[in-house]
Scaffold this motif. Structure first.
Motif: not given
Length: 388
Positions: A341-369
């Motif tokens: 989640a930290y890495d995902a926030f870093a992509v969005v906050q610091r690098h203006d990333g889009g949905l495609a940029d945080i898909v790997p982090q979201l997939v891992v979080l979804a699997a953990m959940a």
């Protein structure tokens, strides 16, 4: 679906009925973010200079104007006030202008300033900036003196220097720090980093400690009475999970909105930030289900929840940014949901990333959940048959 929502509503009300939860969920996180941002925030690196004495003099106007032009934050006060601020670390450098120095400056003579540095870690860099600004004022005065010695009046000399400053382009020096860590945090606001870290810490911690309400519900027979009503076992379990998910999302959203309004935190794309929060809250809620189903004593579960929550937060970068971790600890940290989640926030906050940029982090979080939710549901089903 109405049965699931009803069960979730009961769990939320049971959680909020404990007044201590209100403090730790809604008040303490913002206070901690304020303290951390004030001491260690990225924006706190702006040098703070306090000027004392020489009020209304040309020397004070020149020095303070140059300091502000060079990007330093300048405040004013009496000599006693400035010395007190220096001793308490509320300012980096104090500049003291005596009446004799102000008079000497007006007469074109050498003016001596008293400059005092505080014990703050960034005071040395601030002192160098102050020296540069004062030297710029001194250079201008020497130029005026040289022109006057050549027979030019003071007003004509001042006008000529002003014209030269507007027509001659000064050389520009840009210093680029090639450190990857410095580049990573470049442009962050004073509270931006701490807000993201504390959001992850408190959302997960509150969820785990809130697992005690699940144990109390089992002990008091709340869940058993639910099962006796027209509510299936999977609806009761889903309602329990949804209730904890709702608490985590509400707390996280509150922290995001509160820090944005009070401290000006930039969360980047709010929709993506909210999506990251939702996935992380799902992991936290599922983990709380596991804790609440494994233990039969609510005091023990609270202690385990606090300990586990702090350890995972520390490993996941919610206390110290993972950019400072060793390679081994970097690898270990990726076993925690906080790091993803930290890495995902870093992509969005610091690098203006889009949905495609945080898909790997979201997939891992979804699997953990998903894994934790399945485990929590299984353990809760078994715990209903276990005497408390």
């Amino acid at each position: 679906m109405s049965s699931i929502l009803a069960v979730a509503g009961v769990e939320v009300r049971r959680f909020l009925r404990d007044r201590s939860n209100i403090f730790f969920v809604f008040i303490f996180p913002l206070v901690l973010i304020l303290l951390l941002g004030s001491q260690f925030g990225a924006g706190s690196g702006q040098a703070h200079v306090s000027v004392a004495g020489g009020t209304g003099s040309e020397l004070e106007r020149k020095v303070a104007g140059q300091l502000e032009a060079d990007g330093l934050r300048v405040t004013y006060g009496s000599p006693e006030t400035v010395r007190a601020e220096l001793s308490r670390g509320r300012t980096d450098v104090g500049v003291f202008i005596s009446d004799a120095a102000a008079a000497a400056f007006d007469d074109g003579q050498q003016a001596d300033l008293e400059v005092v540095m505080s014990a703050q870690s960034g005071a040395q860099a601030a002192l160098q900036s102050v020296r540069t600004s004062v030297q710029a004022v001194d250079t201008e005065q020497r130029q005026l003196a040289a022109l006057q010695d050549a027979g030019v009046s003071r007003d004509e000399a001042a006008a000529a220097l002003d014209q030269a400053r507007t027509t001659v382009q000064r050389p520009h020096l840009e210093i680029v720090d090639t450190s990857n860590v410095t580049q990573e945090f470049r442009g962050l606001g004073q509270f931006d980093l701490g807000a993201a870290q504390q959001l992850l810490l408190f959302v997960f911690l509150s969820s785990l400690t809130g697992a005690a309400t699940l144990i109390q519900a089992r002990r008091l027979g709340v869940i058993s009475r639910m099962m006796a009503s027209p509510v299936t076992s999977w609806e009761a379990i889903a309602g329990q999970a949804l209730g904890r998910f709702g608490i985590a999302v509400v707390q996280g959203a509150y922290i995001m909105v509160g820090t944005a309004l009070l401290f000006g935190v930039d969360w980047g794309n709010l929709l993506l930030a909210g999506l990251i929060l939702a996935f992380f809250a799902a992991v936290a809620a599922a983990a709380a289900m596991v804790i609440g189903s494994v233990f039969d004593n609510d005091a023990v579960s609270s202690g385990v929840g606090v300990g586990l929550g702090l350890v995972l937060a520390g490993l996941g970068g919610s206390m110290v940014p993972p950019e400072f971790f060793s390679e081994t600890l970097q690898t270990v940290s990726r076993a925690t949901p906080h790091r993803w989640a930290y890495d995902a926030f870093a992509v969005v906050q610091r690098h203006d990333g889009g949905l495609a940029d945080i898909v790997p982090q979201l997939v891992v979080l979804a699997a953990m959940a998903a894994v934790l939710l399945a485990l929590g549901a299984f353990l809760l089903q078994r715990s209903l048959n276990r005497a408390l």
